[in-house]
Structure formats: C-alpha cells, structure tokens
Design an enzyme around this catalytic site. Structure first.
Site, PDB file in Angstrom:
ATOM      1  N   THR A  44       0.813  -1.117   0.075  1.00 31.66           N
ATOM      2  CA  THR A  44       0.011   0.023   0.032  1.00 31.66           C
ATOM      3  C   THR A  44       0.937   1.363   0.121  1.00 31.66           C
ATOM      4  O   THR A  44       0.639   2.290  -0.561  1.00 31.66           O
ATOM      5  CB  THR A  44      -0.942   0.021   1.370  1.00 31.66           C
ATOM      6  OG1 THR A  44      -1.820  -1.129   1.207  1.00 31.66           O
ATOM      7  CG2 THR A  44      -1.723   1.081   1.037  1.00 31.66           C
ATOM      8  N   HIS A  47       2.050   2.128  -3.436  1.00 29.56           N
ATOM      9  CA  HIS A  47       0.934   2.986  -4.115  1.00 29.56           C
ATOM     10  C   HIS A  47       0.751   4.232  -4.067  1.00 29.56           C
ATOM     11  O   HIS A  47       0.739   5.174  -4.457  1.00 29.56           O
ATOM     12  CB  HIS A  47      -0.671   2.246  -3.853  1.00 29.56           C
ATOM     13  CG  HIS A  47      -0.572   0.887  -4.406  1.00 29.56           C
ATOM     14  ND1 HIS A  47      -0.808   0.579  -5.770  1.00 29.56           N
ATOM     15  CD2 HIS A  47      -0.756  -0.209  -3.682  1.00 29.56           C
ATOM     16  CE1 HIS A  47      -1.039  -0.728  -5.856  1.00 29.56           C
ATOM     17  NE2 HIS A  47      -1.039  -1.246  -4.730  1.00 29.56           N
TER      18      HIS A  47
END
Ligand code: ZN
Length: 350
Positions: A44, A47
């Site tokens: 994550t 990202h």
C-alpha cells in the site's frame, strides 16, 4: 518529550515522499502515543509513494504514511485504562466506527465506515504515532521484537488460512508476495499439505521454498492449473488462497480448486475480473470467501498463539533493515521485486 520528530511525509500530489521535521502528535484522552521501534513497508505504501489512481482518489495530503509497526508506549491519555508507558505494542490500524451494523454484530473488520491509520490519518513512518487505546495490541515478550513490526500482514495471512479447515488438506497459494509467503508458513504450521505456491518472480520463488512450500510453480514457464492437478492426484487443491490479485492468477486459482473446495481471496485486483462462474464456482460447489483485514481481535490472539508455539519461522522474510531516513531506498528495492519485508528504524539503531 521532544516537540518535533522526523517523519516520512507525502506532501505533493505527485510521485515521491520526503523526510521532514514535523510536530509530535498530540493525543486525546483515550489515545496512546507510541515511540516507533521499527516500521515495515507494505505494498500500500508503494501505491502512496507512486501516487497511483487509488492514492489520488483516497488520500488527503499532507500525510505521514506507514501502518505496520511496533514500539514502546511513551505517553497515555487521561482516560486510558489498561495501557501503560513502557508497554511494547503494535496496533490494529483499521479504525472501526463502533456503531454500524457490522461493528454491532462482531464484524469490526468489515466496518462500513473504516478509517485506516497511515492512509486516512497520520501513520507510523515517524518517531511517534498516535493510536486509540482500543486498537492497541500488547506484544507477548516471547515473540521476537522484529516480528512485532509485521503483525499486520501476518494477520492477513492468518485470517485467510484459518478462514476454513486446513489440517490434512492440500493448499495452493497463488502469489508469493509477503502475505502469500506468510500464508505458506501459516498453512504448514497448521498441518496443511502439500502446500503448493505459484509465483513468477525468481526472488520470491526462493522465499516460498524457504517458507516451507512443498512445490513452487512458475506460472510463466508451466501451466499452474495442470501442475496443481498433477501434484494432487488429479483432484485439485482442497484449499486455494488467492494472494496475487492478478486477473489470470485469479482465474487459474478457481480452476485449480477441487470440486467442493474452499477458495479464499485476499489479493486485490485493480479492475473487475471475468470468471467462468458456471464451471469454476457453481458446478464445482465451490465455497468462495473474500478476506479483508484481520478479525479484531480473534485473528490477533490466534496469530500470537501460533508465534508462541515456535511453529512460525519468519526470519527469512525480513530481507532488509535500514534507518527511516533511507526509506526511499527501501521503496525502490521493493519495487524491483528483490526484497520482501523491509524494516525501517526511526532511531537508526537496527
Ligand atoms: Zn462500523
């Protein structure tokens, strides 16, 4: 208590992030301030760093990101009951609202109004992080310190593996990213076998073997469905744990499942995936489960018991350690695929 601290801040609406001097968070009456001992980089965070479409839609900047950590409690709010300065802790970083249908019926992990520390609020890539006491998890002293920083993704794996029976059953794990690798170790520790992993990246294939996989299949050079059928006497896997989120990987995961088997999906596809529902789910009598986060705190207790049993050897998955100030090096190492879990140390002492 210092007034300022070093933190990794995402400030601009563009790729990148930077280490900045920021104020130490102020805590509310039911909150705890934790001095971060070690944090770990998650997919994550890549990202967020890369500023992809998901990040552009979801994040409000500036943001201190990071959501996997362990550390010592530094300070507690006046209404904190059971947590004391000095406690060694991690935390469930999904903040449930406490009043929706799911929260009121024992399903906090799928709260309708979930907020995530490190995504929706300032996270742990910093010297200090602010956590509500209700989300604090005290780490058993028998558990190695560094494992404290990877309980969040390990919990994803424990939740997925233990979402159904696994002892004495064949288990296929599609995708050997960190959670897939943890799932291999957990499935073995829980008596699953054979445990069959599919993974195209050579570095991750090696780690899959180290985690105890009985076979590691390279889907870029052989047909993983045919291989799983061959390794299960033509029956198919009793349990399939889908960790890749890759559309082809997801379709193959359904195809390698035996009739009447259980498939649990954790990998998140970037777009909708087309499936042959008639052949791969309905006629097969497949049990299909979505897995989100960790059950709070059921998964944490089971994870703790597994770790204390000594059956989980996760050392090989912590591939790199570096000071927090070198976080960009860690991000690029992960983007290359030649790393698994990278620990960041805010005080620089590893
Ligand atoms: Zn809720």
């Amino acid at each position: 208590m210092p007034a300022t601290m070093q933190a990794v801040v995402k400030a601009g609406r563009e790729p990148g992030a930077e280490v900045r001097e920021v104020g130490v968070p102020e805590i509310g009456p039911q909150e705890v301030l934790v001095r971060v001992r070690a944090a770990s980089i998650c997919g994550t965070d890549l990202h967020i760093y890369n500023w992809d479409r998901w990040a552009q839609r979801r994040l409000r900047l500036p943001l201190i990101f990071g959501h996997e950590f362990c550390g010592h409690v530094e300070w507690v709010g006046e209404k904190v009951v059971a947590t004391k300065p000095g406690d060694f802790v991690s935390a469930e970083m999904h903040l449930a609202c406490g009043h929706c249908f799911q929260c009121l019926t024992g399903q906090r992990h799928i709260c309708q109004n979930v907020r995530i520390i490190g995504i929706d609020a300032d996270g742990c890539f910093a010297e200090f992080v602010r956590i509500p006491e209700s989300n604090i998890w005290k780490i058993d002293p028998a558990i190695p310190m560094e494992y404290g920083a990877i309980l969040d993704p390990l919990g994803n794996a424990v939740h997925t593996v233990l979402a159904g029976e696994v002892a004495g059953l064949s288990v296929a794990v599609t995708g050997a990213g960190p959670v897939g690798l943890f799932a291999i170790a957990v499935a073995k520790a829980c008596g699953g076998g054979p445990v069959l992993a599919t993974e195209p990246h050579p570095y991750r294939q090696k780690l899959a073997w180290k985690m105890g996989a009985d076979a590691v299949i390279d889907p870029s050079s052989s047909d993983p469905v045919a291989e799983v059928l061959r390794l299960t006497q033509g029956i198919g896997a009793d349990v399939v744990l889908e960790m890749s989120g890759n559309p082809l990987g997801v379709r193959q995961a359904f195809q390698m499942l035996r009739r009447g088997g259980r498939i649990s999906l954790l990998g998140i596809p970037a777009k909708p995936v087309e499936l042959d529902l008639a052949n791969d789910v309905i006629f097969k009598g497949a049990v299909v489960q979505g897995i989100n986060g960790r059950r709070v705190f059921d998964t944490w207790y089971r994870m703790q018991a597994l770790l204390k049993s000594g059956a989980l050897k996760l050392g090989p998955l912590i591939t790199d350690r570096m000071p927090l100030s070198s976080f960009e090096k860690g991000i690029h190492l992960l983007l290359s695929g030649n790393a698994s879990k990278i620990l960041l140390y805010p005080d620089g002492k590893q």
